[in-house]
Scaffold this active site. Structure first.
Site, PDB file in Angstrom:
ATOM      1  CB  SER A 122      -0.899   0.015   1.233  1.00  0.00           C
ATOM      2  OG  SER A 122      -1.539   1.270   1.348  1.00  0.00           O
TER       3      SER A 122
ATOM      4  CG  HIS B  92      -4.032  -1.380  -1.836  1.00  0.00           C
ATOM      5  ND1 HIS B  92      -5.085  -2.104  -2.352  1.00  0.00           N
ATOM      6  CD2 HIS B  92      -4.543  -0.629  -0.825  1.00  0.00           C
ATOM      7  CE1 HIS B  92      -6.185  -1.816  -1.679  1.00  0.00           C
ATOM      8  NE2 HIS B  92      -5.885  -0.919  -0.757  1.00  0.00           N
TER       9      HIS B  92
ATOM     10  CG  ASP C 111      -5.134   2.651   0.690  1.00  0.00           C
ATOM     11  OD1 ASP C 111      -6.125   1.918   0.559  1.00  0.00           O
ATOM     12  OD2 ASP C 111      -4.045   2.252   1.158  1.00  0.00           O
TER      13      ASP C 111
ATOM     14  CG  MET D  38      -8.264   7.440   2.528  1.00  0.00           C
ATOM     15  SD  MET D  38      -7.459   7.335   4.132  1.00  0.00           S
ATOM     16  CE  MET D  38      -6.660   5.728   4.012  1.00  0.00           C
TER      17      MET D  38
ATOM     18  CG  HIS E 243      -9.581   0.718  -0.844  1.00  0.00           C
ATOM     19  ND1 HIS E 243      -9.111   0.478   0.429  1.00  0.00           N
ATOM     20  CD2 HIS E 243     -10.941   0.835  -0.718  1.00  0.00           C
ATOM     21  CE1 HIS E 243     -10.126   0.450   1.277  1.00  0.00           C
ATOM     22  NE2 HIS E 243     -11.239   0.676   0.602  1.00  0.00           N
TER      23      HIS E 243
ATOM     24  CG  MET F  92     -11.440   3.864   1.736  1.00  0.00           C
ATOM     25  SD  MET F  92     -10.012   3.686   2.831  1.00  0.00           S
ATOM     26  CE  MET F  92      -8.679   3.745   1.614  1.00  0.00           C
TER      27      MET F  92
ATOM     28  CG  MET G 131     -11.850  -2.213   4.642  1.00  0.00           C
ATOM     29  SD  MET G 131     -10.252  -1.864   3.883  1.00  0.00           S
ATOM     30  CE  MET G 131      -9.448  -0.903   5.187  1.00  0.00           C
TER      31      MET G 131
ATOM     32  N   GLY H 274      -1.336   1.751   9.577  1.00  0.00           N
ATOM     33  CA  GLY H 274      -0.645   1.408  10.804  1.00  0.00           C
ATOM     34  C   GLY H 274      -1.506   0.860  11.923  1.00  0.00           C
TER      35      GLY H 274
ATOM     36  CG  ASP I   5      -6.227  -2.508   3.129  1.00  0.00           C
ATOM     37  OD1 ASP I   5      -5.241  -2.400   3.891  1.00  0.00           O
ATOM     38  OD2 ASP I   5      -6.633  -1.584   2.410  1.00  0.00           O
ATOM     39  N   GLY I   6      -5.314  -4.301   6.115  1.00  0.00           N
ATOM     40  CA  GLY I   6      -5.262  -3.706   7.442  1.00  0.00           C
ATOM     41  C   GLY I   6      -4.540  -4.565   8.457  1.00  0.00           C
TER      42      GLY I   6
ATOM     43  N   GLY J 156       1.040  -2.244   4.162  1.00  0.00           N
ATOM     44  CA  GLY J 156       1.623  -0.913   4.018  1.00  0.00           C
ATOM     45  C   GLY J 156       2.884  -0.760   4.834  1.00  0.00           C
TER      46      GLY J 156
END
Length: 226
Positions: free
Chosen positions: A9, A34, A36, A38, A67, A69, A138, A146, A180-181, A202
């Site tokens: 990520s 990946h 992200d 946002m 992705h 969001m 998720m 993090g 993811d996460g 990530g």
């Protein structure tokens, strides 16, 4: 052994040298990048848009896994397709008409994914799975990198794996199951055993001094998962 994919990520990369980071992590063995997105509305953070995706595209020899969001998604999805995305995933809560959004992403030439937050029920898959190319679970609440992996995700992964296996037997279509996460070397095997085949990581990769060594350790753990 399943065909596992590792998707670093960029949220955890050094943004001052993003192109270099993309090239480095691909050379280290990444299967996807990946990306992200946002918007500070759907999630409480603000990251990057289509212009950054377009800027890194020449540096990437693997698909860019976007992705979203953001809310709404229909306005921005075509922009990411034009910017070079290979996969565009979105959250059902962010679309007024989920089926229409999936069709829009496909019409733009991208694969389509649906993303489920930790507390989002899986009922949306009853009506969409046969049209999806990817399901993303998720394992943290979206918005920040993090965070720690939420253990209940493992049971949810098993439920989605059963749905995907049934759909693939019925239609012959390949559907990826991404998580993811909080995915790290020490839990990636358990995540794989629960059913995931695509792993977003990530800080677990970009926070280490040797990307290739980290990805190699992840693959060694995945080999133990079978």
């Amino acid at each position: 052994m399943p065909d596992y994919r590792i998707a670093p990520s960029l949220l955890s990369a050094d943004f001052a040298r993003l192109g270099e980071e993309v090239r480095a992590v691909i050379a280290a063995g990444a299967d996807l990048i990946h990306f992200d997105v946002m918007d500070n509305h759907y999630v409480p953070n603000l990251t990057v848009g289509p212009l950054v995706c377009e800027a890194i595209r020449p540096h990437s020899t693997v698909p860019i896994d976007v992705h979203l969001m953001v809310r709404p998604v229909d306005r921005i999805s075509p922009d990411f397709a034009k910017a070079g995305a290979g996969i565009v995933s979105f959250h059902p809560e962010a679309s007024e008409h989920i089926d229409r959004t999936i069709g829009l992403i496909h019409d733009c030439g991208c694969k389509a994914g649906l993303v489920f937050n930790p507390a989002t029920p899986l009922a949306h898959l009853d009506w969409t799975l046969d049209k999806l190319d990817l399901v993303l679970l998720m394992s943290v609440n979206p918005g920040f990198g993090g965070q720690s992996f939420i253990p209940a995700t493992l049971e949810k992964l098993k439920a989605v794996r059963a749905r995907i296996d049934a759909a693939q037997q019925r239609t012959g279509r390949a559907i990826l199951l991404e998580v993811d996460g909080g995915v790290k070397i020490d839990n990636i095997a358990a995540v794989a055993r629960a059913g995931a085949d695509t792993f977003v990581a990530g800080s677990a990769i970009f926070g280490t001094p040797d990307y290739a060594a980290t990805i190699a350790k992840m693959r060694a753990e995945l080999a133990k998962a079978g």
